[in-house]
Each structure stands twice: as structure tokens, then as C-alpha cells.
Scaffold this active site. Structure first.
Site, PDB file in Angstrom:
ATOM      1  CB  SER A  69      -0.929  -0.079   1.307  1.00 57.58           C
ATOM      2  OG  SER A  69      -1.604   1.167   1.264  1.00 57.58           O
ATOM      3  CG  ASP A  70       2.963   4.974  -1.515  1.00 52.38           C
ATOM      4  OD1 ASP A  70       4.014   4.656  -0.950  1.00 52.38           O
ATOM      5  OD2 ASP A  70       2.697   6.057  -1.984  1.00 52.38           O
TER       6      ASP A  70
END
Length: 189
Positions: A69-70
Site C-alpha cells: 500500500s502507498d
């Protein structure tokens, strides 16, 4: 059929979010050198970064389901990253004062040849901030490791007038959509 889930992130916030919904997982921090094509849109960038993180871990753990995730903060089409220093944090917060910005969180779920990649966008509106508000917040140290120079789950919550979208996405992981995608793919019950 359940598989071991690996969170490819050292973010304590993402870890806490997954723990809240009782999804069993282990953490393996991705050490990927992030590469970004500046010609991409912010949504494509955030999905690419999430996938890069997940892929770096998936190479080492072939049988596991890897979640990367970012999160990026976008204002006026510009990605506002983590501040370089206190002055940078102050400039960013002044820019966001009284305005609406977007927080995009990309998610990549990789398992062998399967790949699920998506993003969620949340609009966040700040109250107008005084110079003292900004100064005190920066002195707290909280904004220094946060995209957009604030954390919605901490003192930064005092700046938020309104949010439209997934609160947890702003924290760092769109929990509901992530769980639904894991379930739909058969990785969790």
C-alpha cells in the site's frame, strides 16, 4: 482456501488497521527502491508504488498473499510528499489551510500470478489555519514523517473540517475495500 497474508509495509498505522479487523498477517518490510514515472497521474503513481512494494516481497514469499500500500496527498494536481524539514511542513500546511485536497491510497494484492490493484480517493477539507496553529503542530513533530505534513489520526485531526470518502484510506489503508477484495479472491473468509 486461506493463505498466509503478508503486509509489505513498516507503517505502524497500516499494521494497526489490519489488527483492528482481525485479519491474521505478518509484516515483511519492502526494501524496494521506489521508481515513479512523473508523467503518470497521481492515481497511477500510487497504484504503481503499492505494486512495487508488494512485488519486492512477493518475490521472496511465493506462496503467500502479499499486500502492498502507498498513500499520497494531492493538492492542485501536485503530489505533496513527506516534508523535507520543518519549513517544508509549514509551507505545505499553509497551502492546505482552508482548502480541499485529495488523499489517494493505492493497494496491491499479489499472489503467484494473481494481481489485484486499486486505489481509493478521499477528499479532505481543512479549516483555515493560523500561523500559530501551524507552528505548534510542526513543533509537535507529528507532521515530519507524513505525506502532506499531517496525520489525520493524531493532532492533525484538529485541522479537518470535512472528509468525503474512506477515513481509513487517509490513515493509510482502505480497510473495507481491502477486506472485500481479499474475501472476493478467496484469501480470507
Amino acid at each position: 482456501m486461506e493463505h498466509q497474508l503478508i503486509l509489505a509495509s513498516g507503517s505502524p498505522r497500516r499494521k494497526e488497521l489490519l489488527e483492528k479487523v482481525s485479519i491474521p498477517f505478518t509484516v515483511v518490510v519492502s526494501d524496494v527502491e521506489e521508481k515513479v514515472d512523473p508523467a503518470l497521474s497521481p492515481s497511477d503513481i500510487v497504484m504503481s508504488l503499492a505494486e512495487q512494494k508488494a512485488a519486492a516481497v512477493a518475490e521472496r514469499f511465493r506462496d503467500s498473499v502479499v499486500l502492498g500500500s502507498d498513500t499520497v496527498v494531492v493538492y492542485g494536481g501536485e503530489i505533496l510528499g513527506k516534508p523535507a524539514d520543518e519549513e517544508d511542513a509549514k509551507t505545505t500546511l499553509a497551502k492546505l489551510s482552508g482548502k480541499t485536497h485529495q488523499v489517494l491510497t493505492g493497494v496491491a494484492i499479489l499472489h503467484q500470478e494473481k494481481k489485484i490493484v486499486f486505489y481509493e480517493q478521499t477528499d479532505v477539507t481543512f479549516w483555515p489555519l493560523t500561523d500559530d496553529d501551524i507552528e505548534e503542530y510542526v513543533l509537535s513533530g507529528e507532521p515530519m514523517d507524513k505525506a502532506g505534513s499531517y496525520g489525520i489520526q493524531g493532532l492533525g485531526s484538529l485541522f479537518v473540517k470535512e472528509i468525503r470518502g474512506d477515513y481509513f484510506s487517509v490513515v493509510g489503508l482502505p480497510l473495507s475495500r481491502t477486506a472485500r477484495e481479499l474475501k472476493k479472491a478467496g484469501y480470507i473468509r
